[in-house]
Design a protein around this motif. Structure first.
Motif, PDB file in Angstrom:
ATOM      1  N   THR A   1      10.124   6.082  -2.121  1.00  0.00           N
ATOM      2  CA  THR A   1       9.217   5.733  -1.032  1.00  0.00           C
ATOM      3  C   THR A   1       9.985   5.216   0.188  1.00  0.00           C
ATOM      4  OG1 THR A   1       7.422   5.225  -2.570  1.00  0.00           O
ATOM      5  CG2 THR A   1       7.260   4.298  -0.356  1.00  0.00           C
ATOM      6  N   THR A   2       9.795   5.873   1.296  1.00  0.00           N
ATOM      7  CA  THR A   2      10.454   5.490   2.544  1.00  0.00           C
ATOM      8  C   THR A   2       9.869   4.185   3.066  1.00  0.00           C
ATOM      9  OG1 THR A   2      10.794   7.814   3.084  1.00  0.00           O
ATOM     10  CG2 THR A   2      10.973   6.233   4.901  1.00  0.00           C
ATOM     11  N   PRO A   3      10.697   3.244   3.512  1.00  0.00           N
ATOM     12  CA  PRO A   3      10.167   1.984   4.041  1.00  0.00           C
ATOM     13  C   PRO A   3       9.196   2.222   5.200  1.00  0.00           C
ATOM     14  CG  PRO A   3      12.534   1.829   3.714  1.00  0.00           C
ATOM     15  CD  PRO A   3      12.173   3.272   3.508  1.00  0.00           C
TER      16      PRO A   3
ATOM     17  N   GLY B   1      19.384  -1.502   0.427  1.00  0.00           N
ATOM     18  CA  GLY B   1      18.104  -1.539  -0.262  1.00  0.00           C
ATOM     19  C   GLY B   1      17.989  -2.729  -1.195  1.00  0.00           C
ATOM     20  N   THR B   2      17.034  -2.654  -2.102  1.00  0.00           N
ATOM     21  CA  THR B   2      16.722  -3.780  -2.990  1.00  0.00           C
ATOM     22  C   THR B   2      16.605  -3.284  -4.421  1.00  0.00           C
ATOM     23  OG1 THR B   2      15.533  -4.936  -1.223  1.00  0.00           O
ATOM     24  CG2 THR B   2      15.022  -5.600  -3.483  1.00  0.00           C
ATOM     25  N   GLU B   3      17.125  -4.073  -5.334  1.00  0.00           N
ATOM     26  CA  GLU B   3      17.018  -3.789  -6.759  1.00  0.00           C
ATOM     27  C   GLU B   3      16.368  -4.992  -7.438  1.00  0.00           C
ATOM     28  OE1 GLU B   3      20.139  -3.155 -10.399  1.00  0.00           O
ATOM     29  OE2 GLU B   3      20.492  -2.005  -8.557  1.00  0.00           O
ATOM     30  N   VAL B   4      15.399  -4.736  -8.312  1.00  0.00           N
ATOM     31  CA  VAL B   4      14.649  -5.805  -8.965  1.00  0.00           C
ATOM     32  C   VAL B   4      14.642  -5.568 -10.467  1.00  0.00           C
ATOM     33  CG1 VAL B   4      12.455  -7.057  -9.081  1.00  0.00           C
ATOM     34  CG2 VAL B   4      13.150  -5.997  -6.927  1.00  0.00           C
ATOM     35  N   LEU B   5      14.841  -6.643 -11.226  1.00  0.00           N
ATOM     36  CA  LEU B   5      14.714  -6.593 -12.675  1.00  0.00           C
ATOM     37  C   LEU B   5      13.374  -7.213 -13.045  1.00  0.00           C
ATOM     38  CD1 LEU B   5      15.987  -5.973 -15.429  1.00  0.00           C
ATOM     39  CD2 LEU B   5      16.985  -8.280 -15.399  1.00  0.00           C
TER      40      LEU B   5
ATOM     41  N   SER C   1       0.830  -1.208   0.000  1.00  0.00           N
ATOM     42  CA  SER C   1       0.000   0.000   0.000  1.00  0.00           C
ATOM     43  C   SER C   1       0.861   1.254   0.000  1.00  0.00           C
ATOM     44  CB  SER C   1      -0.923   0.003   1.219  1.00  0.00           C
ATOM     45  OG  SER C   1      -1.838  -1.064   1.170  1.00  0.00           O
ATOM     46  N   THR C   2       1.912   1.238   0.810  1.00  0.00           N
ATOM     47  CA  THR C   2       2.821   2.386   0.865  1.00  0.00           C
ATOM     48  C   THR C   2       3.504   2.607  -0.478  1.00  0.00           C
ATOM     49  OG1 THR C   2       3.202   1.987   3.230  1.00  0.00           O
ATOM     50  CG2 THR C   2       4.812   3.355   2.078  1.00  0.00           C
ATOM     51  N   LEU C   3       3.954   1.522  -1.096  1.00  0.00           N
ATOM     52  CA  LEU C   3       4.619   1.629  -2.395  1.00  0.00           C
ATOM     53  C   LEU C   3       3.663   2.146  -3.469  1.00  0.00           C
ATOM     54  CD1 LEU C   3       6.646  -1.710  -2.354  1.00  0.00           C
ATOM     55  CD2 LEU C   3       7.613   0.600  -2.268  1.00  0.00           C
ATOM     56  N   VAL C   4       2.444   1.614  -3.499  1.00  0.00           N
ATOM     57  CA  VAL C   4       1.476   2.075  -4.496  1.00  0.00           C
ATOM     58  C   VAL C   4       1.175   3.562  -4.287  1.00  0.00           C
ATOM     59  CG1 VAL C   4      -0.905   1.840  -5.305  1.00  0.00           C
ATOM     60  CG2 VAL C   4       0.464  -0.199  -4.869  1.00  0.00           C
ATOM     61  N   GLY C   5       1.031   3.978  -3.032  1.00  0.00           N
ATOM     62  CA  GLY C   5       0.836   5.400  -2.758  1.00  0.00           C
ATOM     63  C   GLY C   5       1.960   6.242  -3.299  1.00  0.00           C
TER      64      GLY C   5
ATOM     65  N   LEU D   1      13.822  -0.293   0.479  1.00  0.00           N
ATOM     66  CA  LEU D   1      13.334  -1.443   1.236  1.00  0.00           C
ATOM     67  C   LEU D   1      14.398  -2.532   1.273  1.00  0.00           C
ATOM     68  CD1 LEU D   1       9.757  -1.679  -0.260  1.00  0.00           C
ATOM     69  CD2 LEU D   1      10.273  -1.195   2.131  1.00  0.00           C
ATOM     70  N   VAL D   2      14.504  -3.206   2.407  1.00  0.00           N
ATOM     71  CA  VAL D   2      15.515  -4.241   2.595  1.00  0.00           C
ATOM     72  C   VAL D   2      14.842  -5.606   2.693  1.00  0.00           C
ATOM     73  CG1 VAL D   2      17.273  -5.141   4.171  1.00  0.00           C
ATOM     74  CG2 VAL D   2      17.133  -2.681   3.721  1.00  0.00           C
ATOM     75  N   GLY D   3      15.313  -6.555   1.881  1.00  0.00           N
ATOM     76  CA  GLY D   3      14.860  -7.921   2.051  1.00  0.00           C
ATOM     77  C   GLY D   3      14.195  -8.524   0.842  1.00  0.00           C
TER      78      GLY D   3
END
Length: 507
Positions: A328-330, A277-281, A122-126, A295-297
């Protein structure tokens, strides 16, 4: 709003006859209230039957406080205008919307449900929608916010009248979109009735809240209600578990599948995560996209992918989505990382189900330095989902040292709760320590940890009140992150060197 308008809206619920007694058509009502302690002069008081109390018993108190009319589903001996209905609860959503001025009509809504990951997603979508140029409100476990304004909420999904009041507050503050966490209990109890979502998001599923739902199928059915045609126009579904695949196959609305499988519409092609943090492809019908987040994890990989898919479904440009995810802050208490720089790393997380705990342990293990050990501070909530306790113990076996402690016994015997967790740990290789006082347990774990170690504190996340009785007035302040921060300073002193870099790319 007039009494006649309230009556007309009440009749739109197709569950039986509605009878009005007393009150002129033009009687003005100001808001819908379900708690007699929150009554304001001129309001409509809804006599809701709850698990521990029946609102009909408090109708007299509401009248004395100035309620102008009642909504009831059994006779009440009071000289107040009354709308008698088959079910008060079934009308809280429609009437809450009406008396708040139907704020949802001015908003594009996103609903987020799932056993784990609702708050983060929800936080990320916001953040994504804000980056797309639209003022967006968010309602969930951490409260409600729009822009820099915040309000506290007592429940993940507030009761329908309070939820519509929050949406009105957001509209008045300039919001044109809102993200609402939809818990299974809220869906089961009709708290989001009267709302229609442009996109509904499913983050995953495992056994939880069976003390309320009774069976896993009932729990599943409650979640699935969000994806009915009259509630949502489209769906974003994480399909990395069998329940997600089932929902994607059964949902009567268009579905965007998210996950690691080849048939996913938004596919996770690779990821890496570390203290930074996290990186996604990601891959979708427009090609490959690399997104980054503080975000971590590994647990957040599909949360990020679901937020990406939701942004695309709502027409947000790819570059704006990426910017929103990066900015976006975790959320507080979701893999919150403390320490490091020559001291142990401490991770504070809300994980309170076996699968969420297993994911949190894996994340914490990723953050250990060479030869480092993982210390886990573990408890279980009293009077809630007792069946999960042995499963939590089983997931905890992957740690090196487990510090069993109290998480708020809510009237149960804390020693008995710890004993049930210990049963799940049998047969594992973790060393087990028992420190019933939670503050002392966190300090002990941090004290025992070395510079390459990680201390994982789970179960409470963002929560700041701990209760050991059945009376909420007995709750004491205890913030796991605050305690851990103090423990790091007391036991290891201030930081002395820069934090380590990110881990290698995983796929």
């Amino acid at each position: 709003m007039t009494w006649s308008a309230v009556e007309r809206r009440a009749r739109t619920v197709p569950d039986g006859p509605v009878t009005r007694s007393g009150g002129d058509d033009g009687l003005l009502l100001r808001g819908l209230v379900t708690d007699s302690r929150r009554v304001v002069p001129g309001c409509l008081f809804a006599c809701v039957r709850g698990a521990a109390s029946d609102g009909h018993r408090w109708a007299g108190a509401a009248a004395r406080a100035g309620a102008a009319a009642l909504l009831a589903d059994r006779p009440v001996d009071l000289a107040l205008p009354t709308l008698s209905v088959p079910s008060v609860r079934a009308r809280l959503g429609p009437l809450g919307a009406l008396l708040a001025g139907d704020p949802a009509d001015a908003l594009d809504l996103v609903g987020v449900t799932g056993s784990n990951g609702k708050t983060t997603t929800s936080t990320l979508v916001g953040g994504v929608l804000e980056a797309g140029g639209t003022c967006t409100g968010v309602v969930g476990t951490l409260g409600a916010r729009v822009g820099i304004r915040t309000r506290r909420t007592p429940l993940t999904t507030p009761e329908a009248p309070e939820l519509h009041e929050l949406l009105r507050w957001m509209v008045d503050a300039g919001a044109r979109r809102a993200v609402v966490e939809a818990s299974s209990i809220a869906l089961d109890m009709g708290r989001i009735d009267g709302l229609r979502f442009g996109v509904a998001v499913f983050t995953g599923f495992e056994e939880d809240h069976l003390d309320h739902h009774g069976t896993i199928e009932h729990y599943w059915a409650s979640k699935a209600r969000l994806f009915e045609r009259d509630r949502s126009a489209a769906a974003v579904v994480v399909v990395d578990d069998p329940w997600g695949r089932r929902l994607a196959e059964q949902a009567p609305v268009p579905v965007t599948r998210v996950g690691t499988s080849e048939d996913a519409d938004v596919r996770v092609l690779g990821w890496r995560t570390g203290a930074a943090g996290t990186e996604v492809l990601l891959g979708d019908d427009t090609g490959g996209h690399r997104v980054s987040s503080p975000l971590v994890g590994r647990v957040h990989v599909t949360n990020l992918a679901a937020a990406w898919a939701t942004g695309r479904a709502l027409g947000v440009p790819a570059d704006a989505i990426a910017a929103g995810l990066a900015a976006t802050t975790p959320p507080r208490g979701r893999n919150t990382v403390l320490g490091g720089s020559g001291r142990p790393v401490v991770v504070v997380d809300y994980a309170h189900t076996p699968r969420a705990l297993a994911a949190a342990v894996a994340t914490a293990r990723d953050l250990c330095g060479p030869g480092g050990r993982l210390h886990l501070v573990l408890g279980a909530r009293g009077r809630r989902d007792r069946y999960k306790r042995q499963g939590l113990g089983e997931s905890a076996r992957a740690a090196d040292v487990v510090w069993l402690t109290n998480e708020g016994s809510h009237g149960e015997d804390p020693a008995a709760i710890i004993g049930e967790l210990r049963i799940g740990l049998l047969g594992g290789g973790a060393a087990v320590r028992t420190v019933p006082d939670r503050r002392a347990a966190i300090h002990a774990a941090v004290r025992a940890a070395g510079p390459a170690d990680v201390v994982l504190v789970v179960g409470r996340g963002h929560e700041t009140r701990l209760l050991d009785t059945t009376d909420p007035r007995d709750a004491v302040h205890l913030d796991d992150a605050e305690v851990a921060t103090t423990a790091l300073i007391v036991e290891h002193g201030p930081p002395t060197r820069a934090p380590a870099g990110e881990d290698e790319l995983a796929s």
